[in-house]
Design an enzyme around this catalytic site. Sequence first.
Site, short mmCIF file in Angstrom:
data_model
loop_
_atom_site.label_atom_id
_atom_site.label_comp_id
_atom_site.label_asym_id
_atom_site.label_seq_id
_atom_site.Cartn_x
_atom_site.Cartn_y
_atom_site.Cartn_z
CD GLU A 60 -5.13 -0.40 3.10
OE1 GLU A 60 -4.99 -1.54 3.67
OE2 GLU A 60 -5.76 -0.42 2.00
CB SER B 10 -8.26 -1.81 5.15
OG SER B 10 -8.65 -3.02 4.67
NE ARG C 279 -3.40 -2.41 -0.13
CZ ARG C 279 -3.03 -3.19 -1.03
NH1 ARG C 279 -1.99 -3.01 -1.91
NH2 ARG C 279 -3.85 -4.31 -1.21
C1 LIG Z 1 -15.37 -0.34 0.18
C2 LIG Z 1 -13.67 0.09 -0.08
C3 LIG Z 1 -12.72 -1.25 -0.49
C4 LIG Z 1 -11.54 -0.97 -0.82
N1 LIG Z 1 -10.83 -2.03 -0.96
C5 LIG Z 1 -9.35 -1.86 -1.47
C6 LIG Z 1 -8.60 -3.00 -1.79
O1 LIG Z 1 -9.07 -4.30 -1.94
N2 LIG Z 1 -7.29 -2.88 -1.95
C7 LIG Z 1 -6.81 -1.52 -2.03
O2 LIG Z 1 -5.55 -1.47 -2.33
N3 LIG Z 1 -7.36 -0.62 -1.48
C8 LIG Z 1 -8.80 -0.55 -1.43
N4 LIG Z 1 -9.71 0.39 -0.95
C9 LIG Z 1 -8.75 1.86 -0.73
C10 LIG Z 1 -9.07 2.60 -2.16
O3 LIG Z 1 -10.03 2.21 -2.98
C11 LIG Z 1 -7.75 2.60 -2.75
O4 LIG Z 1 -6.41 3.19 -1.96
C12 LIG Z 1 -7.60 3.43 -4.04
O5 LIG Z 1 -6.66 3.41 -4.84
C13 LIG Z 1 -7.96 4.99 -3.61
O6 LIG Z 1 -7.76 5.79 -5.13
P1 LIG Z 1 -8.62 7.38 -4.70
O7 LIG Z 1 -8.60 7.63 -6.32
O8 LIG Z 1 -9.86 7.34 -4.21
O9 LIG Z 1 -7.58 8.00 -4.17
P2 LIG Z 1 -7.66 9.21 -2.93
O10 LIG Z 1 -8.11 8.53 -1.95
O11 LIG Z 1 -8.20 10.38 -3.61
O12 LIG Z 1 -5.90 9.37 -2.64
C14 LIG Z 1 -5.42 8.49 -2.24
C15 LIG Z 1 -3.71 8.82 -2.32
O13 LIG Z 1 -3.29 8.96 -3.63
C16 LIG Z 1 -2.93 10.21 -4.02
N5 LIG Z 1 -3.17 10.21 -5.49
C17 LIG Z 1 -4.46 10.40 -5.89
N6 LIG Z 1 -4.49 10.60 -7.23
C18 LIG Z 1 -3.00 11.04 -7.46
C19 LIG Z 1 -2.44 11.26 -8.64
N7 LIG Z 1 -3.04 11.55 -9.82
N8 LIG Z 1 -1.36 11.48 -8.50
C20 LIG Z 1 -0.46 11.45 -7.33
N9 LIG Z 1 -1.15 10.99 -6.21
C21 LIG Z 1 -2.57 10.65 -6.41
C22 LIG Z 1 -3.52 11.13 -2.98
O14 LIG Z 1 -2.71 12.25 -2.73
C23 LIG Z 1 -3.62 10.37 -1.82
O15 LIG Z 1 -2.29 10.46 -1.09
C24 LIG Z 1 -10.94 0.16 -0.76
C25 LIG Z 1 -11.70 1.42 -0.40
C26 LIG Z 1 -13.16 1.35 0.08
C27 LIG Z 1 -13.87 2.66 0.39
#
Ligand SMILES: Cc1cc2nc3c(=O)[nH]c(=O)nc-3n(C[C@H](O)[C@H](O)[C@H](O)COP(=O)(O)OP(=O)(O)OC[C@H]3O[C@@H](n4cnc5c(N)ncnc54)[C@H](O)[C@@H]3O)c2cc1C
Length: 297
Positions: free
Chosen positions: A279, A207, A158
């Site tokens: 996480e 998580s 992660r």
């Molecule tokens: C119900 C549920 C289930 C989930 N299951 C999983 C799973 O199975 N596995 C898993 O790994 N995660 C899981 N997650 C967590 C989440 O889905 C992931 O971490 C996902 O990648 C977050 O993407 P986001 O675009 O919403 O990022 P954000 O939450 O908006 O940002 C997360 C981080 O990424 C950075 N970021 C976002 N976009 C960019 C960009 N373009 N350039 C640089 N940095 C950037 C942000 O600055 C921040 O530090 C789950 C979440 C939920 C709600």
Amino acid sequence: MWMRDVPLAGLTRWKIGGPAPAFARARTELELRDLLAELGEGPVLVMGSGANLLIADEGSGCPVLVLDGEFKTFDLAEQSIRCGAAALISSVVQAARRAGRGGLWILEAVPGTMGGALRMNAGTPEEGIWERVLWAEIMRRDGRLDRVQREDVEPRYRGIDLDPSAIFLRTEISAPPGDAGRVEEEHARRREAKLKAQVYDQPTCGSTWKNPEAPSPSAWQLVDRVGMRGARRGGAQVSPKHANFIVNLGGARAADVVELMIETRRRVLSETGIALEPEIQFWGFSEDVLRQLGVAA
Ligand SMILES: Cc1cc2nc3c(=O)[nH]c(=O)nc-3n(C[C@H](O)[C@H](O)[C@H](O)COP(=O)(O)OP(=O)(O)OC[C@H]3O[C@@H](n4cnc5c(N)ncnc54)[C@H](O)[C@@H]3O)c2cc1C
């Protein structure tokens, strides 16, 4: 164009958090470079879909950027998928699944954008997206473009070791054609398991804690063991369904989530000797709060 004091809670999956002092959407590379230049020096935060973010009640403390427009597109090549960083993981996964492309099942039922997935090395406990990344294009804080290859990046559970101010713009992910039946089966199996065990019908950020290294029990088992399953502070609750998820029952504040997390971490540490590490990502919190949450400096 930068806008002042823009509420962020509605842009997060948890529906929690205060405003950004400055906020902008970049639809093209040129716009993004101009927006960064307009700000001059200083930190900028990039938001995907807020599926892994807790923003302080007082706000992000820094300007926030969201990628939009051309960054939302993706297309299938012969052996791969090329995606903009704002493309939704769910759309990319669905396209791969329908086209019988292997490997993207590690992102099945993972909410968010491809940029968020790259930064978080999203995937399963066994495999993160960087196992499949061929290259990713980034913009540095000073507007310079760079292309990083898989071997330039140190992926970990992660997260990745890469300039924290780098903004992902695009990526190409290996996705070779596979046996269509097996691809479909793999997606369906993983989706079903996730929907059954995890919480998709309430606002959460997935998580809360990383799983400690084996042979330690998993994070949800530790939270459960110290009696925090179902615990409630204000509008936030440790999910009775999955002890590693915190849900917003309605009107939760970031302070409620933080209180639950600090209490959980304190109990797990004193009862098992294991120091849980979050996480989720935190924006706008003091060093002192981050220390109590176990965020590495
Ligand atoms: C119900 C549920 C289930 C989930 N299951 C999983 C799973 O199975 N596995 C898993 O790994 N995660 C899981 N997650 C967590 C989440 O889905 C992931 O971490 C996902 O990648 C977050 O993407 P986001 O675009 O919403 O990022 P954000 O939450 O908006 O940002 C997360 C981080 O990424 C950075 N970021 C976002 N976009 C960019 C960009 N373009 N350039 C640089 N940095 C950037 C942000 O600055 C921040 O530090 C789950 C979440 C939920 C709600």
